[in-house]
Enzyme design. Structure first.
Site, PDB file in Angstrom:
ATOM      1  CG  ASP A  95      -2.308   0.499   1.191  1.00 50.47           C
ATOM      2  OD1 ASP A  95      -2.351   1.748   0.716  1.00 50.47           O
ATOM      3  OD2 ASP A  95      -3.277  -0.157   0.957  1.00 50.47           O
TER       4      ASP A  95
ATOM      5  CG  ASP B 282      -5.018   2.132  17.901  1.00 53.83           C
ATOM      6  OD1 ASP B 282      -5.063   1.797  18.993  1.00 53.83           O
ATOM      7  OD2 ASP B 282      -6.075   2.674  17.530  1.00 53.83           O
TER       8      ASP B 282
ATOM      9  CG  HIS C 178      -5.392   3.813   0.864  1.00 50.06           C
ATOM     10  ND1 HIS C 178      -4.983   2.731   0.768  1.00 50.06           N
ATOM     11  CD2 HIS C 178      -6.806   3.815   0.388  1.00 50.06           C
ATOM     12  CE1 HIS C 178      -5.941   1.725   0.217  1.00 50.06           C
ATOM     13  NE2 HIS C 178      -7.023   2.659  -0.073  1.00 50.06           N
TER      14      HIS C 178
ATOM     15  CG  ASN D  28      -3.944   1.080  22.429  1.00 49.48           C
ATOM     16  OD1 ASN D  28      -5.265   0.941  22.250  1.00 49.48           O
ATOM     17  ND2 ASN D  28      -3.311   1.611  21.484  1.00 49.48           N
TER      18      ASN D  28
ATOM     19  CB  VAL E  45      -6.847 -12.787  -5.669  1.00 48.73           C
ATOM     20  CG1 VAL E  45      -6.945 -11.629  -4.632  1.00 48.73           C
ATOM     21  CG2 VAL E  45      -5.253 -12.771  -6.182  1.00 48.73           C
TER      22      VAL E  45
ATOM     23  CB  SER F 185      -9.288   0.432   0.310  1.00 55.39           C
ATOM     24  OG  SER F 185      -8.767   0.576  -1.254  1.00 55.39           O
TER      25      SER F 185
END
Length: 434
Positions: A173, A182, A204, A218, A313, A352
């Site tokens: 990406d 995070d 992205h 957390n 895929v 995405s």
């Protein structure tokens, strides 16, 4: 409204307010790079590598160590360039498929198709092709306040069975902010395969990585689908003023090859573009090695576009897409809270991010069933697809979304969420002995 759902809505509102009204003092997103120069006169020329008699060591970072034939291939590349009026721009060995990939630029004005045909008939060339462009498949309004993933997939319950521990997920990406609160400690390796544009955290790639493996418990932000998985953050795309991110055959090829050489169990590709011989060869090599491939389905293409439509895929469409491609799975991809560069969070939408959910879910299954073949893993996901009751199915695109509880139950061989003793409507597999 249940107390749990009320807390969920309050969290979404807080995240939206934090991201959109009171940004972090150092949270200005990086300015997008200028649109890339045209690659219309650049081609990829593949030269065969000798059969390997060794493997790259654990420190392999893109070079093929101790390869005594590389100088010879470079000499052949220079000879080819001189013979056909080309200039060698770059190269990258891809031992996963036994080729060395050279980027060459046409110094003339003739049609590239004719040049490619000429190169294809040269016995020194394995194949030659144009450099093609790809784009990430984000979209929609990122600021809407309601995100359905936690409710539909019951993440807290799933994480009692699996958190993705021991699984490596390659995020092919744009740049990932590995220092995000995070994502701190979640990125095993970070590599940049884009030379033409400055490296750095980008929206992205950071958003996709957050959905897959954001830290859990957390005290801030979100919980990733597979919070104990480790990420290979492979920057093959760069952010521009146009689409959310842009990539090309060469940068993607380098990143996928790196993922194969560094034992990725899952490769997430939240992007789409034309079919490409180099990328097809790398995807086939990945499948042959048992790597699970996840691709975002392009809603503008009837077949979902490439690489989502490539055999093997796992193609993923957003749960709100009305007419997903045949065979595509649906996953949450609308109004999803996730990490953004500069210690921020915000809402994102698009296939995405649906693909990122499935990449995380694949990591959960791989922890439970190490070494499971990609086709078998896909079958577990298919078996976990459910048609919602009419009240839920009235929402556009909801019918047929993945039932993550059922998928994990199949992988675990035991009840995970709703058990037969507590419901008569759940369809769960019979427990398998451990």
């Amino acid at each position: 409204m249940s107390r749990r759902f009320a807390r969920f809505l309050a969290l979404c509102a807080a995240l939206c307010a934090f991201a959109c009204v009171v940004p972090h003092a150092n949270a200005e997103p990086p300015a997008p790079h200028a649109a890339p120069a045209s690659a219309a006169h650049q081609v990829l020329v593949m030269l065969r590598m000798p059969s390997p008699h060794f493997r790259p060591d654990g420190a392999y970072g893109g070079g093929y160590t101790n390869d005594g034939t590389r100088a010879a291939r470079r000499r052949v590349a220079r000879e080819l360039a001189a013979a056909y009026g080309l200039r060698v721009i770059d190269n990258w060995p891809m031992p996963a498929i036994g080729i060395d990939c050279f980027v060459m630029e046409d110094t003339g004005t003739g049609p590239v198709d004719r040049l490619l045909d000429t190169l294809a008939h040269d016995p020194r060339v394995a194949w030659a092709q144009a450099i093609q462009e790809y784009r990430s498949l984000g979209g929609g309004d990122p600021l809407l306040p309601v995100q359905p993933a936690a409710q539909l997939w019951q993440l807290t319950t799933l994480h009692r069975a699996s958190t993705g521990r021991g699984v490596t997920v390659a995020v092919v990406d744009s740049g990932v902010d590995a220092n995000h609160p995070d994502l701190a400690g979640q990125v095993k390796l970070r590599r940049n395969f884009v030379d033409a544009y400055p490296d750095g955290p980008e929206a992205h790639g950071t958003a996709v990585a957050g959905i897959i493996a954001a830290r859990e418990g957390n005290g801030q932000g979100i919980a990733g689908i597979a919070p104990d998985a480790k990420l290979l953050a492979l920057r093959a795309c760069w952010e521009t003023a146009g689409p959310p991110a842009r990539c090309n055959s060469f940068t993607l090829g380098k990143a996928i090859n790196f993922a194969l050489m560094n034992d990725a169990g899952v490769i997430n590709m939240s992007l789409g573009g034309p079919r490409d011989r180099l990328l097809e060869a790398l995807l086939d090599a990945a499948l042959a090695r048992g790597v699970t491939l996840v691709g975002a389905a392009d809603p503008a293409q009837p077949d979902g576009g490439f690489p989502a439509s490539h055999p093997g895929v796992i193609a993923v469409a957003s749960d709100t897409q009305r007419a997903p491609p045949p065979g595509a799975l649906r996953a949450p991809g609308t109004d999803v809270p996730t990490a953004l560069p500069g210690a921020r969070w915000g809402m994102v939408s698009g296939s995405s991010y649906a693909a990122a959910h499935v990449a995380g879910l694949a990591a959960l299954i791989l922890e439970l069933r190490p070494g499971i073949a990609p086709a078998r893993l896909r079958a577990d996901l298919d078996g976990g697809a459910r048609v919602f009751p009419a009240a839920l199915a009235s929402s556009p695109g909801q019918a047929g979304s993945i039932d993550a509880c059922a998928a994990i139950a199949r992988a675990a061989g035991t009840c995970v969420c709703l058990c037969p003793s507590t419901t008569t409507t759940a369809s769960l597999p019979s427990p398998r002995p451990h």
